[in-house]
Write an enzyme that holds these catalytic residues in place. Sequence first.
Site, mmCIF file in Angstrom:
data_model
loop_
_atom_site.group_PDB
_atom_site.id
_atom_site.type_symbol
_atom_site.label_atom_id
_atom_site.label_comp_id
_atom_site.label_asym_id
_atom_site.label_seq_id
_atom_site.Cartn_x
_atom_site.Cartn_y
_atom_site.Cartn_z
ATOM 1 N N ILE A 1 0.836 -1.204 0.000
ATOM 2 C CA ILE A 1 0.000 0.000 0.000
ATOM 3 C C ILE A 1 0.867 1.250 0.000
ATOM 4 C CG2 ILE A 1 -1.743 1.291 1.284
ATOM 5 C CD1 ILE A 1 -2.659 -1.433 2.452
ATOM 6 N N THR B 1 -4.633 5.447 7.301
ATOM 7 C CA THR B 1 -5.469 4.391 6.729
ATOM 8 C C THR B 1 -4.909 3.029 7.131
ATOM 9 O OG1 THR B 1 -4.207 4.537 4.646
ATOM 10 C CG2 THR B 1 -6.307 5.736 4.750
ATOM 11 N N ARG C 1 -4.147 1.429 11.037
ATOM 12 C CA ARG C 1 -4.944 0.968 12.169
ATOM 13 C C ARG C 1 -5.049 2.111 13.179
ATOM 14 N NH1 ARG C 1 -6.699 -2.332 9.404
ATOM 15 N NH2 ARG C 1 -6.766 -4.597 9.657
ATOM 16 N N ASP D 1 -9.282 6.747 8.259
ATOM 17 C CA ASP D 1 -10.319 5.771 7.927
ATOM 18 C C ASP D 1 -10.469 4.754 9.057
ATOM 19 O OD1 ASP D 1 -12.234 4.600 6.119
ATOM 20 O OD2 ASP D 1 -10.788 3.013 5.669
ATOM 21 N N GLU E 1 -12.700 0.880 17.507
ATOM 22 C CA GLU E 1 -13.744 0.659 16.518
ATOM 23 C C GLU E 1 -14.794 -0.364 16.970
ATOM 24 O OE1 GLU E 1 -12.206 -0.373 12.708
ATOM 25 O OE2 GLU E 1 -10.944 1.410 12.543
ATOM 26 N N HIS F 1 -13.891 3.191 8.058
ATOM 27 C CA HIS F 1 -13.115 2.005 7.667
ATOM 28 C C HIS F 1 -13.595 1.452 6.326
ATOM 29 C CE1 HIS F 1 -10.397 -1.228 9.646
ATOM 30 N NE2 HIS F 1 -10.302 -1.304 8.335
ATOM 31 N N GLN F 2 -13.653 2.333 5.347
ATOM 32 C CA GLN F 2 -14.212 1.981 4.045
ATOM 33 C C GLN F 2 -13.150 1.773 2.965
ATOM 34 O OE1 GLN F 2 -16.216 6.013 3.731
ATOM 35 N NE2 GLN F 2 -15.570 5.830 1.594
#
Length: 335
Positions: A154, A232, A234, A258, A263, A295-296
């Site tokens: 990533i 993006t 954790r 995100d 969560e 978290h998308q």
Amino acid sequence: MKLLVYSAKDFEIPFLEKANSAQHKVRYIPEALDSNTAIKAIGFEAISIFSGDDASLVVLEKLRDLGVKYITLRSAGYNNIQIKAAKRFGLKVANAPDYSPNAIAELAVALLMTINRKIIVADKQVHAHNFDQKNLLGCDLVHKTVGVIGVGRIGSVMVKIMHGFGCNILAHDLQPNGDLVEKYQVKYTSLEELYAQSDIISLHVPLTHETHYMVSENAFNLMKPTVVLLNTARGAVVDTKTLIKVLKEKRIAGYATDVYEKEKGIFFKDHSARGIQDERLLTLLSFENVLLTPHQGYVTKEALKNIADITFANLNCWADGEECKNELGYETLVL
């Protein structure tokens, strides 16, 4: 093989059904895995869980006692499962790595552009028929210094995208990528220098003992007051309590994320009718310079297809008695 899919979402089920091709008997339930819902796995050899599910020691022991042998995660991260306990109970675990680095990196860029150019503010204004521009000041990205922490799949995509904007790239990773240095003029450096020199910092590391609260008081003390921090990765990579303090003191320009540290029980659900009780999250949402999405990052057609394909590829390997390349090494220590 009989598979129970926890935390099944309506929009992902068609992708999972297509990947399965009716080979395995699958049941989908919306409930997340925890100590109370583990009993639903009775009669199933395998389960599939998501990043918000609880696969702690107590839960794994219950699953073992119920006859579950395999756990396939529909996520790359696996900090929600105790791998050493799984080994002790004889459970095989595999994740879904590399399902779509582009999906996550592109969302990070979308978050950056949205917060930098005040897109949400502008959208709210024009919907209220307010076309004034005094609250919409942003900056050009060209020539800005972007610090990328974690330059794996990533992070590498993030480097390429930001290089396309004409940014200077600083990077920090345990294993420098020479190809990125040659093609994109990436400079690998220490965390301290990256924090101090970057105009934008983007986090792309897994959650481990080493990265837990990686961004806390010492890190913020080194950052520019004009920095924008992107997460993006954790939620617990960033110390939320300290982040709130820093935001109140206006020591950074913005935080776009995100993910969130706590969560569980909040994300992946609709709380619009009753609201939420998490005071830290409510405080974060009260800042105008904080942008948070639910978290998308994985919610693209391509990512969902790849996750589904990998999920059933893992299951097929186990069913056929073959080696599963995504099976997690039990020497790995995660939170």
